[in-house]
Design an enzyme around this catalytic site. Structure first.
Site, short mmCIF file in Angstrom:
data_model
loop_
_atom_site.label_atom_id
_atom_site.label_comp_id
_atom_site.label_asym_id
_atom_site.label_seq_id
_atom_site.Cartn_x
_atom_site.Cartn_y
_atom_site.Cartn_z
CG ASN A 190 -0.16 82.09 0.35
OD1 ASN A 190 -1.32 81.68 0.47
ND2 ASN A 190 0.74 82.02 1.32
CE LYS A 240 0.40 84.94 3.31
NZ LYS A 240 1.30 85.67 4.18
CG HIS A 278 3.11 79.89 4.23
ND1 HIS A 278 3.00 80.67 5.35
CD2 HIS A 278 3.31 80.74 3.19
CE1 HIS A 278 3.11 81.94 5.00
NE2 HIS A 278 3.30 82.01 3.69
CD GLU A 305 1.11 83.40 7.01
OE1 GLU A 305 0.18 82.96 6.30
OE2 GLU A 305 1.69 84.49 6.77
CD GLU A 316 6.81 82.75 1.45
OE1 GLU A 316 6.28 83.59 0.71
OE2 GLU A 316 6.18 82.03 2.23
N GLY A 323 4.42 89.76 5.18
CA GLY A 323 3.31 90.60 5.60
C GLY A 323 3.72 91.81 6.42
CB SER A 378 7.19 92.51 1.97
OG SER A 378 6.61 92.30 3.24
P1 PGA Z 1 3.49 88.72 1.78
O1 PGA Z 1 3.30 87.13 2.02
O2 PGA Z 1 3.78 88.92 0.32
O3 PGA Z 1 2.18 89.33 2.20
O4 PGA Z 1 4.63 89.15 2.64
C1 PGA Z 1 4.11 86.21 1.37
C2 PGA Z 1 3.76 84.81 1.79
O5 PGA Z 1 3.52 84.58 2.99
O6 PGA Z 1 3.70 83.89 0.96
#
Ligand code: PGA
Length: 251
Positions: free
Chosen positions: A11, A13, A99, A101, A169, A175, A213
């Site tokens: 992803n 983003k 997601h 976010e 997640e 992140g 992560s």
């Molecule tokens: P990350 O993000 O691997 O940077 O923690 C995962 C995601 O939001 O899909």
């Protein structure tokens, strides 16, 4: 034991201008072609501006392409949004929906996400339905009820193992560099599996990805878990070598 082919999804983003995105996607396609037989399916979800070009540079490879979101409607007066048939039209095969976010930044509810997943299915896209608890919800001991509630509402009745992937997640692990422990991941994935098996005839076949992560140093132990069928990778998917190492964990 059901054999589910793992899916390693990146992803991106809101990252990558054209040159970097195309270098990343074509580098990945080249590695996949060089390797030949792979132990997993590979997916990248670039920002909308790069989708068409990424489809172009990956089209003769094993790398699939997905959008990061879609609207629930097929067309109409929705400035700035992208409809699922538009993603299918440019050659995407998948779309992320729900997601955290999007849930946080755009106030998307599980009901909205179900509508988006239905739109994805209607456009013949695989919907990657994302779920996960916040840190506060985990501290309150509400993780399983929150996640099961999100799965119950966000995953439509028409879902099958072919048109839907679940991504667990935990919001606090996205992140942040903090990964959920193997025991925490196992507990939630087992609970999601039980819900899917209860509700769908092919519930045992759905792929359930872990995200939050994921990096080369922790991918192997997470992917070894019985109900972890791949990973949704943010930060580490922007580095070709790191993403490739995660893919090779499945070889
Ligand atoms: P990350 O993000 O691997 O940077 O923690 C995962 C995601 O939001 O899909």
């Amino acid at each position: 034991m059901t054999q589910r082919r793992p899916l390693i999804a990146g992803n991106w983003k809101m990252n990558c201008l054209r040159a970097d995105g195309l270098a990343l996607a074509s580098g990945l396609a080249a590695k996949a072609s060089e390797k030949g037989t792979l132990g997993c399916d590979i997916l990248v979800c670039p920002p909308a501006t790069l989708l068409s070009d990424v489809v172009g540079v990956t089209k003769d490879s094993a790398v699939g392409v997905g959008g990061q979101d879609c609207h629930a409607a097929v067309s109409g007066a929705h400035t700035g949004d992208i409809a699922a048939p538009m993603l299918a039209d440019i050659g995407a095969g998948y779309v992320l929906v729900g997601h955290s976010e999007r849930r946080a930044d755009h106030g998307e509810s599980s009901t909205d996400i179900r509508r988006k997943a239905i739109a994805a299915h209607d456009a013949d896209l695989v919907a990657v339905v994302c779920v996960g608890e916040t840190e506060q919800e985990r501290d309150l001991g509400a993780t399983l009820s929150v996640v099961n509630g999100q799965v119950a509402v966000s995953v439509p009745d028409g879902a099958t193992a072919k048109n839907t992937v679940i991504a667990y997640e935990p919001v606090w692990a996205i992140g942040t560099g903090r990964t959920a422990s193997v025991a925490e991941v196992a507990e939630v994935h087992t609970a999601i599996r039980a819900e899917l098996v209860k509700r769908f005839a092919d519930g045992n076949e759905f792929r359930i990805l872990y995200g939050g992560s994921v990096k080369p140093s922790n991918a192997a132990e997470l992917l070894a878990l019985e109900d972890v069928d791949g990973a949704l990778v943010g930060g580490a998917s922007l580095k070709l070598e790191d993403f490739w190492k995660i893919i090779e964990t499945c070889a």
